[in-house]
Write a protein that holds these residues in place. Structure first.
Motif, PDB file in Angstrom:
ATOM      1  N   TYR A  36       0.763  -1.603  -0.051  1.00  0.00           N
ATOM      2  CA  TYR A  36      -0.080   0.147   0.260  1.00  0.00           C
ATOM      3  C   TYR A  36       0.902   0.815   0.392  1.00  0.00           C
ATOM      4  O   TYR A  36       1.581   1.317   0.953  1.00  0.00           O
ATOM      5  CB  TYR A  36      -0.997   0.220   1.251  1.00  0.00           C
TER       6      TYR A  36
ATOM      7  N   ALA B  85       0.132   5.213   0.792  1.00  0.00           N
ATOM      8  CA  ALA B  85      -0.716   6.257   1.265  1.00  0.00           C
ATOM      9  C   ALA B  85      -0.177   7.347   0.409  1.00  0.00           C
ATOM     10  O   ALA B  85      -2.088   7.716  -0.095  1.00  0.00           O
ATOM     11  CB  ALA B  85      -0.884   6.621   2.340  1.00  0.00           C
ATOM     12  N   GLU B  86       0.488   7.618  -0.138  1.00  0.00           N
ATOM     13  CA  GLU B  86       0.503   8.747  -0.965  1.00  0.00           C
ATOM     14  C   GLU B  86       0.045   9.177  -2.670  1.00  0.00           C
ATOM     15  O   GLU B  86      -0.815   9.849  -2.527  1.00  0.00           O
ATOM     16  CB  GLU B  86       1.714   9.333  -1.510  1.00  0.00           C
ATOM     17  N   SER B  87      -0.729   7.666  -2.845  1.00  0.00           N
ATOM     18  CA  SER B  87      -1.368   7.585  -3.745  1.00  0.00           C
ATOM     19  C   SER B  87      -2.990   6.769  -4.029  1.00  0.00           C
ATOM     20  O   SER B  87      -3.690   6.289  -4.421  1.00  0.00           O
ATOM     21  CB  SER B  87      -0.498   6.592  -5.355  1.00  0.00           C
ATOM     22  N   ASN B  88      -2.449   6.278  -2.914  1.00  0.00           N
ATOM     23  CA  ASN B  88      -4.177   5.716  -1.892  1.00  0.00           C
ATOM     24  C   ASN B  88      -4.541   4.655  -3.293  1.00  0.00           C
ATOM     25  O   ASN B  88      -5.404   4.329  -2.787  1.00  0.00           O
ATOM     26  CB  ASN B  88      -5.167   6.388  -1.883  1.00  0.00           C
TER      27      ASN B  88
ATOM     28  N   TRP C  63      -2.868  -0.191  -4.487  1.00  0.00           N
ATOM     29  CA  TRP C  63      -1.701  -1.176  -3.542  1.00  0.00           C
ATOM     30  C   TRP C  63      -1.624  -1.810  -5.007  1.00  0.00           C
ATOM     31  O   TRP C  63      -2.020  -1.638  -5.838  1.00  0.00           O
ATOM     32  CB  TRP C  63      -3.008  -2.088  -3.590  1.00  0.00           C
TER      33      TRP C  63
ATOM     34  N   THR D 147      -7.194  -0.247  -6.498  1.00  0.00           N
ATOM     35  CA  THR D 147      -7.603   0.994  -5.440  1.00  0.00           C
ATOM     36  C   THR D 147      -8.236   0.862  -4.181  1.00  0.00           C
ATOM     37  O   THR D 147      -8.132  -0.802  -4.122  1.00  0.00           O
ATOM     38  CB  THR D 147      -9.093   1.342  -6.676  1.00  0.00           C
ATOM     39  N   GLU D 148      -8.364   1.548  -3.512  1.00  0.00           N
ATOM     40  CA  GLU D 148      -8.251   1.372  -2.031  1.00  0.00           C
ATOM     41  C   GLU D 148      -9.554   0.584  -2.234  1.00  0.00           C
ATOM     42  O   GLU D 148      -9.134  -0.565  -1.283  1.00  0.00           O
ATOM     43  CB  GLU D 148      -7.786   2.043  -1.224  1.00  0.00           C
TER      44      GLU D 148
END
Length: 99
Positions: free
Chosen positions: A14, A16-19, A21, A58-59
């Motif tokens: 993951y 976090a910056e680009s949200n 995986w 995507t998340e």
């Protein structure tokens, strides 16, 4: 030919910056699932298809859920419902064949 079971892996990282995986997989089952839900980049192939792929998820495409633990009563209730459904399906098929 696919990787041996001892060398098969699926890795999700993951960011976090680009949200999103970043995904890498050599597990055939996971490769097929990834191909069904997103665009994959094939890293390695053989005569049977992709052996290793990378993909961006995507998340919302990744879920972490607790394993479902059923009580004996819940298991019995589910089995009973399944038996009833099978009986209903069998009777529907028999009625269709009679027509």
């Amino acid at each position: 030919m696919a990787y041996p079971k001892t060398e098969q892996e699926t890795v999700l990282v993951y960011e976090a910056e680009s949200n999103a995986w970043n995904t890498y997989s050599t597990v055939p089952k996971h490769i097929r699932k990834l191909q069904a839900i997103t665009q994959v980049t094939v890293v390695e192939t053989d005569d049977y298809g992709p052996k290793a792929v990378r993909a961006l998820l995507t998340e919302k495409q990744v879920r972490m859920v607790a394993e479902r633990k059923l009580t004996d009563e819940q298991r019995q209730a589910m089995a009973k419902r399944m038996r009833e459904r099978r009986t209903n399906i069998d009777s529907m098929v028999e009625n269709t064949n009679e027509d």
